[in-house]
Design a protein around this motif. Sequence first.
Motif, PDB file in Angstrom:
ATOM      1  N   LYS A 206       3.101   4.065  -1.456  1.00  0.00           N
ATOM      2  CA  LYS A 206       3.299   3.127  -2.565  1.00  0.00           C
ATOM      3  C   LYS A 206       1.973   2.654  -3.121  1.00  0.00           C
ATOM      4  CE  LYS A 206       7.906   1.485  -1.962  1.00  0.00           C
ATOM      5  NZ  LYS A 206       8.820   0.396  -1.654  1.00  0.00           N
ATOM      6  N   TRP A 207       1.915   2.662  -4.440  1.00  0.00           N
ATOM      7  CA  TRP A 207       0.727   2.189  -5.168  1.00  0.00           C
ATOM      8  C   TRP A 207       1.197   1.135  -6.155  1.00  0.00           C
ATOM      9  CZ3 TRP A 207      -4.123   1.255  -5.671  1.00  0.00           C
ATOM     10  CH2 TRP A 207      -4.731   1.160  -6.912  1.00  0.00           C
ATOM     11  N   CYS A 208       0.637  -0.058  -6.070  1.00  0.00           N
ATOM     12  CA  CYS A 208       1.064  -1.174  -6.931  1.00  0.00           C
ATOM     13  C   CYS A 208       2.576  -1.364  -6.845  1.00  0.00           C
ATOM     14  CB  CYS A 208       0.664  -0.939  -8.381  1.00  0.00           C
ATOM     15  SG  CYS A 208      -1.087  -0.726  -8.654  1.00  0.00           S
ATOM     16  N   GLY A 209       3.140  -1.132  -5.684  1.00  0.00           N
ATOM     17  CA  GLY A 209       4.572  -1.334  -5.492  1.00  0.00           C
ATOM     18  C   GLY A 209       5.446  -0.158  -5.893  1.00  0.00           C
ATOM     19  N   GLU A 210       4.850   0.876  -6.530  1.00  0.00           N
ATOM     20  CA  GLU A 210       5.636   2.025  -6.987  1.00  0.00           C
ATOM     21  C   GLU A 210       5.538   3.182  -5.985  1.00  0.00           C
ATOM     22  OE1 GLU A 210       5.724   5.261 -10.713  1.00  0.00           O
ATOM     23  OE2 GLU A 210       3.945   4.054 -10.334  1.00  0.00           O
ATOM     24  N   GLU A 211       6.647   3.838  -5.720  1.00  0.00           N
ATOM     25  CA  GLU A 211       6.635   5.033  -4.861  1.00  0.00           C
ATOM     26  C   GLU A 211       5.971   6.179  -5.636  1.00  0.00           C
ATOM     27  OE1 GLU A 211       6.498   7.184  -2.056  1.00  0.00           O
ATOM     28  OE2 GLU A 211       7.909   5.609  -1.459  1.00  0.00           O
ATOM     29  N   ILE A 212       4.881   6.726  -5.111  1.00  0.00           N
ATOM     30  CA  ILE A 212       4.173   7.784  -5.857  1.00  0.00           C
ATOM     31  C   ILE A 212       4.182   9.122  -5.117  1.00  0.00           C
ATOM     32  CG2 ILE A 212       2.648   6.177  -7.082  1.00  0.00           C
ATOM     33  CD1 ILE A 212       0.379   7.131  -5.097  1.00  0.00           C
TER      34      ILE A 212
ATOM     35  N   GLY B 208      -0.850  -7.062  -5.627  1.00  0.00           N
ATOM     36  CA  GLY B 208      -2.094  -6.535  -6.182  1.00  0.00           C
ATOM     37  C   GLY B 208      -2.055  -5.016  -6.210  1.00  0.00           C
ATOM     38  N   ARG B 209      -3.180  -4.430  -6.584  1.00  0.00           N
ATOM     39  CA  ARG B 209      -3.257  -2.965  -6.609  1.00  0.00           C
ATOM     40  C   ARG B 209      -3.514  -2.479  -5.189  1.00  0.00           C
ATOM     41  NH1 ARG B 209      -6.390  -3.810 -11.519  1.00  0.00           N
ATOM     42  NH2 ARG B 209      -4.962  -3.495 -13.252  1.00  0.00           N
ATOM     43  N   GLU B 210      -2.408  -2.372  -4.442  1.00  0.00           N
ATOM     44  CA  GLU B 210      -2.518  -1.987  -3.041  1.00  0.00           C
ATOM     45  C   GLU B 210      -1.933  -0.609  -2.830  1.00  0.00           C
ATOM     46  OE1 GLU B 210      -2.370  -6.152  -0.760  1.00  0.00           O
ATOM     47  OE2 GLU B 210      -0.426  -5.251  -1.122  1.00  0.00           O
ATOM     48  N   LEU B 211      -2.524   0.115  -1.882  1.00  0.00           N
ATOM     49  CA  LEU B 211      -2.005   1.428  -1.498  1.00  0.00           C
ATOM     50  C   LEU B 211      -1.422   1.295  -0.095  1.00  0.00           C
ATOM     51  CD1 LEU B 211      -1.937   4.555  -2.158  1.00  0.00           C
ATOM     52  CD2 LEU B 211      -3.967   4.694  -0.697  1.00  0.00           C
ATOM     53  N   ILE B 212      -0.132   1.592   0.030  1.00  0.00           N
ATOM     54  CA  ILE B 212       0.505   1.443   1.335  1.00  0.00           C
ATOM     55  C   ILE B 212       1.167   2.757   1.748  1.00  0.00           C
ATOM     56  CG2 ILE B 212       2.186   0.138   2.697  1.00  0.00           C
ATOM     57  CD1 ILE B 212       1.855  -2.166   0.689  1.00  0.00           C
ATOM     58  N   LEU B 213       0.641   3.359   2.804  1.00  0.00           N
ATOM     59  CA  LEU B 213       1.281   4.543   3.377  1.00  0.00           C
ATOM     60  C   LEU B 213       2.142   4.099   4.554  1.00  0.00           C
ATOM     61  CD1 LEU B 213      -1.235   5.819   1.861  1.00  0.00           C
ATOM     62  CD2 LEU B 213      -1.022   7.708   3.470  1.00  0.00           C
ATOM     63  N   THR B 214       3.377   4.584   4.578  1.00  0.00           N
ATOM     64  CA  THR B 214       4.274   4.227   5.674  1.00  0.00           C
ATOM     65  C   THR B 214       4.881   5.487   6.272  1.00  0.00           C
ATOM     66  OG1 THR B 214       4.813   2.224   4.415  1.00  0.00           O
ATOM     67  CG2 THR B 214       6.197   2.706   6.335  1.00  0.00           C
ATOM     68  N   ASN B 215       4.588   5.735   7.529  1.00  0.00           N
ATOM     69  CA  ASN B 215       5.177   6.850   8.286  1.00  0.00           C
ATOM     70  C   ASN B 215       5.087   8.183   7.552  1.00  0.00           C
ATOM     71  OD1 ASN B 215       7.518   4.337   8.978  1.00  0.00           O
ATOM     72  ND2 ASN B 215       6.069   5.113  10.501  1.00  0.00           N
ATOM     73  N   VAL B 216       3.914   8.471   7.019  1.00  0.00           N
ATOM     74  CA  VAL B 216       3.731   9.724   6.270  1.00  0.00           C
ATOM     75  C   VAL B 216       3.546  10.896   7.241  1.00  0.00           C
ATOM     76  CG1 VAL B 216       2.144  10.979   4.745  1.00  0.00           C
ATOM     77  CG2 VAL B 216       2.821   8.629   4.201  1.00  0.00           C
TER      78      VAL B 216
ATOM     79  N   ASN C 213     -11.937   5.939 -15.427  1.00  0.00           N
ATOM     80  CA  ASN C 213     -11.639   4.509 -15.302  1.00  0.00           C
ATOM     81  C   ASN C 213     -10.647   4.210 -14.176  1.00  0.00           C
ATOM     82  OD1 ASN C 213     -12.994   2.706 -16.834  1.00  0.00           O
ATOM     83  ND2 ASN C 213     -11.677   2.930 -18.642  1.00  0.00           N
ATOM     84  N   PRO C 214     -10.940   4.627 -12.972  1.00  0.00           N
ATOM     85  CA  PRO C 214      -9.962   4.459 -11.896  1.00  0.00           C
ATOM     86  C   PRO C 214      -9.854   3.008 -11.412  1.00  0.00           C
ATOM     87  CG  PRO C 214     -12.012   5.297 -10.992  1.00  0.00           C
ATOM     88  CD  PRO C 214     -12.194   5.257 -12.490  1.00  0.00           C
ATOM     89  N   PHE C 215      -8.695   2.692 -10.853  1.00  0.00           N
ATOM     90  CA  PHE C 215      -8.553   1.445 -10.086  1.00  0.00           C
ATOM     91  C   PHE C 215      -8.827   1.735  -8.608  1.00  0.00           C
ATOM     92  CE2 PHE C 215      -5.392   0.644 -13.570  1.00  0.00           C
ATOM     93  CZ  PHE C 215      -6.155  -0.300 -14.222  1.00  0.00           C
ATOM     94  N   LEU C 216      -8.480   2.970  -8.187  1.00  0.00           N
ATOM     95  CA  LEU C 216      -8.709   3.386  -6.801  1.00  0.00           C
ATOM     96  C   LEU C 216      -9.504   4.688  -6.833  1.00  0.00           C
ATOM     97  CD1 LEU C 216      -8.147   3.236  -3.696  1.00  0.00           C
ATOM     98  CD2 LEU C 216      -6.034   4.503  -4.136  1.00  0.00           C
ATOM     99  N   LEU C 217     -10.694   4.666  -6.238  1.00  0.00           N
ATOM    100  CA  LEU C 217     -11.545   5.854  -6.187  1.00  0.00           C
ATOM    101  C   LEU C 217     -11.502   6.400  -4.766  1.00  0.00           C
ATOM    102  CD1 LEU C 217     -13.675   7.716  -7.542  1.00  0.00           C
ATOM    103  CD2 LEU C 217     -15.416   6.073  -6.788  1.00  0.00           C
TER     104      LEU C 217
END
Length: 257
Positions: free
Chosen positions: A63-69, A3-11, A171-175
């Motif tokens: 990562k946002w929607c699986g993409e490294e951003i 899904g449209r997930e935001l995942i921060l890892t060890n930032v 038109n954001p998906f994540l606000l």
Amino acid sequence: MAGRELILTNVTKRFGGLVAVDNLSFHVREGQIYGIIGPNGAGKTTVFNCITGIHPCEEGSIKWCGEEIKDLSPHQVVQRGIVRTFQTIRLFGQMSVAENVMSGRHIKSSQKLWHGIIHTPTSKKDERENWGKVFEILDFFDLTEFASSTVGSLPYGIQRRVEMARAMAVNPFLLILDEPAAGLNDNETQALIQTIYRIREQGVTILLIEHDMDLVMEVTEYLTVINFGGKIAEGTPGEIQDNPAVIEAYLGSDDDE
Ligand SMILES: Nc1ncnc2c1ncn2[C@@H]1O[C@H](COP(=O)(O)OP(=O)(O)O)[C@@H](O)[C@H]1O
Ligand SMILES: [Mg+2]
């Protein structure tokens, strides 16, 4: 695809010798209202600056929607449907409310700037659609009566609504909201809570920083608590409020909220 997930890892984000964000990980699920809290200077805004490409982090993954951003520019982040407001208002004070909200539409469609320059028939159709959308959004934020008012002349609480309206115009998906209740009175804060729920009903995921604990406890479903850039607790508001480390962080700081 996830899904449209935001995942921060060890930032981790450093400013010179200062570690502003320290090995931070958290996971925002699609449709959640997710809160980040912590004392002043804990690194909350810096986390948002890392996510939105303003201050890229050196270490870790976003990562946002699986993409490294994590290495994207602010504009590229917006193009992926992640939009934010700021802790202090950043609007075009000399422009009308409607024009400010329209500027959000233009961010969205800036790849079509070309059409705007040469005024093709497509651009006229786009502009009509854009204005239609702007007036829908003004109505949603109860701003219609102020459409032609100059933003700088309006009370602070209304300006904050304009800022959220402009963000929604993209038109954001994540606000992402940085202290949306700062400076609001009790009535305005109650209205803001309802607005946040209504935005989520439109399918938008919400990530917010907030000092107003009543708002946080009422509106968020899950929280990460940070202090000195690192996570000290996470959980539902109910789990967080009795957490000794959280109480200690707030008592130990000179925040009086
Ligand atoms: N652009 C910057 N340059 C240097 N230091 C910064 C910068 N932005 C934030 N900091 C520092 O990083 C720490 C975290 O700040 P910030 O993220 O604004 O905290 P919060 O939003 O939790 O109050 C603070 O010590 C602050 O002084
Ligand atoms: Mg801040």
